[in-house]
Design a protein around this motif. Sequence first.
Motif, PDB file in Angstrom:
ATOM      1  N   ARG A   5     -59.758 -14.180  15.087  1.00  0.00           N
ATOM      2  CA  ARG A   5     -59.447 -15.244  15.674  1.00  0.00           C
ATOM      3  C   ARG A   5     -59.043 -14.875  17.050  1.00  0.00           C
ATOM      4  O   ARG A   5     -58.383 -13.427  17.741  1.00  0.00           O
ATOM      5  CB  ARG A   5     -57.686 -15.864  15.475  1.00  0.00           C
ATOM      6  CG  ARG A   5     -57.953 -16.793  14.703  1.00  0.00           C
ATOM      7  CD  ARG A   5     -57.975 -18.035  14.697  1.00  0.00           C
ATOM      8  NE  ARG A   5     -56.683 -18.707  14.685  1.00  0.00           N
ATOM      9  CZ  ARG A   5     -55.853 -18.692  14.979  1.00  0.00           C
ATOM     10  NH1 ARG A   5     -55.271 -19.093  13.384  1.00  0.00           N
ATOM     11  NH2 ARG A   5     -54.413 -19.775  16.002  1.00  0.00           N
ATOM     12  N   GLN A   6     -58.939 -15.311  17.809  1.00  0.00           N
ATOM     13  CA  GLN A   6     -58.942 -15.064  19.836  1.00  0.00           C
ATOM     14  C   GLN A   6     -58.022 -15.957  20.338  1.00  0.00           C
ATOM     15  O   GLN A   6     -57.508 -16.572  19.394  1.00  0.00           O
ATOM     16  CB  GLN A   6     -60.175 -15.548  20.310  1.00  0.00           C
ATOM     17  CG  GLN A   6     -61.858 -15.220  20.684  1.00  0.00           C
ATOM     18  CD  GLN A   6     -61.769 -13.877  20.428  1.00  0.00           C
ATOM     19  OE1 GLN A   6     -61.459 -12.811  21.257  1.00  0.00           O
ATOM     20  NE2 GLN A   6     -62.273 -13.310  19.235  1.00  0.00           N
ATOM     21  N   PRO A   7     -57.348 -14.638  21.273  1.00  0.00           N
ATOM     22  CA  PRO A   7     -55.667 -15.393  22.097  1.00  0.00           C
ATOM     23  C   PRO A   7     -56.356 -17.134  22.572  1.00  0.00           C
ATOM     24  O   PRO A   7     -57.048 -16.849  22.658  1.00  0.00           O
ATOM     25  CB  PRO A   7     -55.404 -14.616  22.761  1.00  0.00           C
ATOM     26  CG  PRO A   7     -56.759 -13.153  22.615  1.00  0.00           C
ATOM     27  CD  PRO A   7     -57.427 -13.603  21.793  1.00  0.00           C
ATOM     28  N   PRO A   8     -55.206 -17.761  22.337  1.00  0.00           N
ATOM     29  CA  PRO A   8     -55.288 -18.713  22.804  1.00  0.00           C
ATOM     30  C   PRO A   8     -56.107 -19.129  24.406  1.00  0.00           C
ATOM     31  O   PRO A   8     -55.343 -18.013  24.915  1.00  0.00           O
ATOM     32  CB  PRO A   8     -54.528 -20.036  22.673  1.00  0.00           C
ATOM     33  CG  PRO A   8     -53.335 -18.827  22.215  1.00  0.00           C
ATOM     34  CD  PRO A   8     -54.350 -17.475  21.321  1.00  0.00           C
ATOM     35  N   THR A   9     -56.223 -19.950  24.962  1.00  0.00           N
ATOM     36  CA  THR A   9     -56.758 -19.823  26.202  1.00  0.00           C
ATOM     37  C   THR A   9     -56.618 -21.539  27.225  1.00  0.00           C
ATOM     38  O   THR A   9     -56.865 -21.489  28.255  1.00  0.00           O
ATOM     39  CB  THR A   9     -57.914 -19.495  26.550  1.00  0.00           C
ATOM     40  OG1 THR A   9     -59.240 -20.162  25.801  1.00  0.00           O
ATOM     41  CG2 THR A   9     -58.243 -18.665  25.526  1.00  0.00           C
ATOM     42  N   TYR A 241     -55.937 -25.928   8.037  1.00  0.00           N
ATOM     43  CA  TYR A 241     -55.761 -24.860   8.436  1.00  0.00           C
ATOM     44  C   TYR A 241     -55.558 -23.348   9.165  1.00  0.00           C
ATOM     45  O   TYR A 241     -54.800 -22.563  10.256  1.00  0.00           O
ATOM     46  CB  TYR A 241     -56.195 -24.041   6.721  1.00  0.00           C
ATOM     47  CG  TYR A 241     -55.849 -22.567   6.571  1.00  0.00           C
ATOM     48  CD1 TYR A 241     -54.728 -22.314   6.277  1.00  0.00           C
ATOM     49  CD2 TYR A 241     -56.974 -21.456   7.522  1.00  0.00           C
ATOM     50  CE1 TYR A 241     -54.414 -20.736   6.199  1.00  0.00           C
ATOM     51  CE2 TYR A 241     -56.196 -20.170   7.150  1.00  0.00           C
ATOM     52  CZ  TYR A 241     -55.882 -19.703   6.314  1.00  0.00           C
ATOM     53  OH  TYR A 241     -54.925 -18.842   6.535  1.00  0.00           O
ATOM     54  N   ARG A 242     -56.785 -23.729   9.710  1.00  0.00           N
ATOM     55  CA  ARG A 242     -57.143 -23.079  11.075  1.00  0.00           C
ATOM     56  C   ARG A 242     -55.727 -23.333  12.004  1.00  0.00           C
ATOM     57  O   ARG A 242     -55.381 -23.089  13.656  1.00  0.00           O
ATOM     58  CB  ARG A 242     -58.307 -22.687  11.364  1.00  0.00           C
ATOM     59  CG  ARG A 242     -58.939 -22.340  10.649  1.00  0.00           C
ATOM     60  CD  ARG A 242     -60.827 -21.962  11.147  1.00  0.00           C
ATOM     61  NE  ARG A 242     -61.017 -20.853  12.022  1.00  0.00           N
ATOM     62  CZ  ARG A 242     -60.792 -19.655  11.330  1.00  0.00           C
ATOM     63  NH1 ARG A 242     -61.517 -19.991  10.158  1.00  0.00           N
ATOM     64  NH2 ARG A 242     -61.705 -18.709  11.900  1.00  0.00           N
ATOM     65  N   TRP A 243     -55.748 -24.675  12.196  1.00  0.00           N
ATOM     66  CA  TRP A 243     -54.625 -24.923  13.128  1.00  0.00           C
ATOM     67  C   TRP A 243     -53.222 -24.606  13.015  1.00  0.00           C
ATOM     68  O   TRP A 243     -52.891 -24.235  14.185  1.00  0.00           O
ATOM     69  CB  TRP A 243     -54.328 -26.821  12.930  1.00  0.00           C
ATOM     70  CG  TRP A 243     -53.876 -27.442  14.218  1.00  0.00           C
ATOM     71  CD1 TRP A 243     -52.666 -27.555  14.624  1.00  0.00           C
ATOM     72  CD2 TRP A 243     -54.173 -28.836  14.281  1.00  0.00           C
ATOM     73  NE1 TRP A 243     -52.124 -28.629  15.016  1.00  0.00           N
ATOM     74  CE2 TRP A 243     -52.623 -29.664  14.802  1.00  0.00           C
ATOM     75  CE3 TRP A 243     -54.772 -30.177  13.524  1.00  0.00           C
ATOM     76  CZ2 TRP A 243     -52.887 -30.379  15.418  1.00  0.00           C
ATOM     77  CZ3 TRP A 243     -55.254 -31.182  14.441  1.00  0.00           C
ATOM     78  CH2 TRP A 243     -53.788 -31.154  15.060  1.00  0.00           C
ATOM     79  N   LEU A 244     -53.161 -24.128  12.088  1.00  0.00           N
ATOM     80  CA  LEU A 244     -51.499 -24.129  11.610  1.00  0.00           C
ATOM     81  C   LEU A 244     -51.640 -22.495  11.270  1.00  0.00           C
ATOM     82  O   LEU A 244     -50.318 -21.924  10.816  1.00  0.00           O
ATOM     83  CB  LEU A 244     -50.824 -24.780   9.960  1.00  0.00           C
ATOM     84  CG  LEU A 244     -50.904 -26.547  10.939  1.00  0.00           C
ATOM     85  CD1 LEU A 244     -49.827 -26.340   9.634  1.00  0.00           C
ATOM     86  CD2 LEU A 244     -49.577 -26.520  12.244  1.00  0.00           C
ATOM     87  N   ASP A 290     -60.721 -23.396  15.118  1.00  0.00           N
ATOM     88  CA  ASP A 290     -60.188 -22.512  16.926  1.00  0.00           C
ATOM     89  C   ASP A 290     -59.684 -23.278  17.548  1.00  0.00           C
ATOM     90  O   ASP A 290     -59.119 -22.892  18.694  1.00  0.00           O
ATOM     91  CB  ASP A 290     -61.518 -21.727  16.750  1.00  0.00           C
ATOM     92  CG  ASP A 290     -61.926 -20.598  15.269  1.00  0.00           C
ATOM     93  OD1 ASP A 290     -60.555 -20.765  15.136  1.00  0.00           O
ATOM     94  OD2 ASP A 290     -62.458 -20.095  15.325  1.00  0.00           O
ATOM     95  N   ALA A 291     -60.556 -24.649  18.132  1.00  0.00           N
ATOM     96  CA  ALA A 291     -60.294 -24.740  19.315  1.00  0.00           C
ATOM     97  C   ALA A 291     -59.293 -25.605  19.188  1.00  0.00           C
ATOM     98  O   ALA A 291     -57.996 -25.730  20.115  1.00  0.00           O
ATOM     99  CB  ALA A 291     -61.121 -26.315  19.661  1.00  0.00           C
ATOM    100  N   CYS A 292     -58.374 -26.032  17.852  1.00  0.00           N
ATOM    101  CA  CYS A 292     -57.066 -26.745  17.654  1.00  0.00           C
ATOM    102  C   CYS A 292     -56.293 -25.422  17.938  1.00  0.00           C
ATOM    103  O   CYS A 292     -54.829 -25.790  18.761  1.00  0.00           O
ATOM    104  CB  CYS A 292     -56.898 -27.196  15.903  1.00  0.00           C
ATOM    105  SG  CYS A 292     -58.131 -28.807  15.923  1.00  0.00           S
TER     106      CYS A 292
END
Length: 299
Positions: A5-9, A241-244, A290-292
Motif C-alpha cells: 500500500r502506498q501512503p495516503p496522499t 476491505y482495502r478501505w478499512l 486503494d483510492a478509498c
Amino acid sequence: MSADRQPPTAALPPPGVRVTAGFRAALRYHALSVVPLARDEACLYRKEYAERWRETLAASGAAAHALDAAVAATTDALARAPGRLRHQVDVLVRPGERPGDGPVGALERLLEPSYREAWDAAADATQQCRLAFASLLAGRAPLLAPVRLAGIELLDLHLCPALSGAGRAARAGRTYAVALPLPADDAERAEAFVQLVHECCHPIADDAVAPDAGVAHDTARGSPGHRVHVLREDAALAVGYRWLAAFPRLRDEYLRWAGRYRDPAGLEARLAGAFDLPAPLRPAVIERGDACASAVPQT
C-alpha cells in the motif's frame, strides 16, 4: 498498513451525515420481512419475525387470510419483477410518500396499524439507539470520506428495526440514502457501521465491473443478471476491505461480517487481492479500494 500500500496522499473531507429512524422507511422493511422470496438474494424474509407479527395481527383482530393474500400478492409481484432491489429502495428517496396502490403498498397498509402501535411504544428506546449510532458516526466521520469519490455529499441514513444483517441504498443526486438495522448495543453498532461502509462501496465499485451486454443485474439466483449482481457484490467486498485495512480493529470486524456472506477460508487474502473476481477485473477494483484508503486521513 500492508507493504504494497502506498501512503495516503489525497485525504478528502467527510460527507454530511443525517441519521433518522422514521416510521415510513421502517414500515417498508417491516413489510418485506414477512415476504419470502425463494432463491433471491434480495429476500429480507425472517421466519421467526414473520410468525411473531402474524400472532400480533391475529391478536388485533386481523384475519389471517387477509395477510396470506397480501403476502402472496407481494411475493408474486416481486418474483416477476427484474431487478428486485429497485422495488425495495424507492421509499428511501421518497420517505414522505404514503404506501402506493400496488401489492407492496397494500401489504404495508394492512400492517401499518399494528406496527404503528409498536413503533410508538418503542419511541424512547428507538431515539436512544439513533443518538448512540449518530454519536459513533460523528467520531468516525473521517472514515466515511471515501464516499466523496463517488460525488456523494450527504449520507441520509434510515435505521429500521426489521432489517437484520442487511442494508439497502439508493442514490438521489449527491445524496446517498441508506437503510440499516437499528443497532441496540456496541456489537450491533459495529456491525451497522460495517454494513454502512459496504453500502457506500457500491457507488464506488459497481461501474468497475462491466455488466454483460443487455443484461441488468438481478438478485434472483439462476436469472440472466445474477452473475452481474455477484460480481458487483464481490467488487464491493474487496473495496471495503482495502478501505478499512489500515485500521486493525475495523478490519477484523469487517472480516467477521464478510465471513457471513462468503467462504471464510482464506477470506482476508481473497479480499486483499480481489481473487473472487475474474482476473481481468481485479486491477480496477483494487485501484478503487486503494483510492478509498488514500481518501481516509491517517491519524
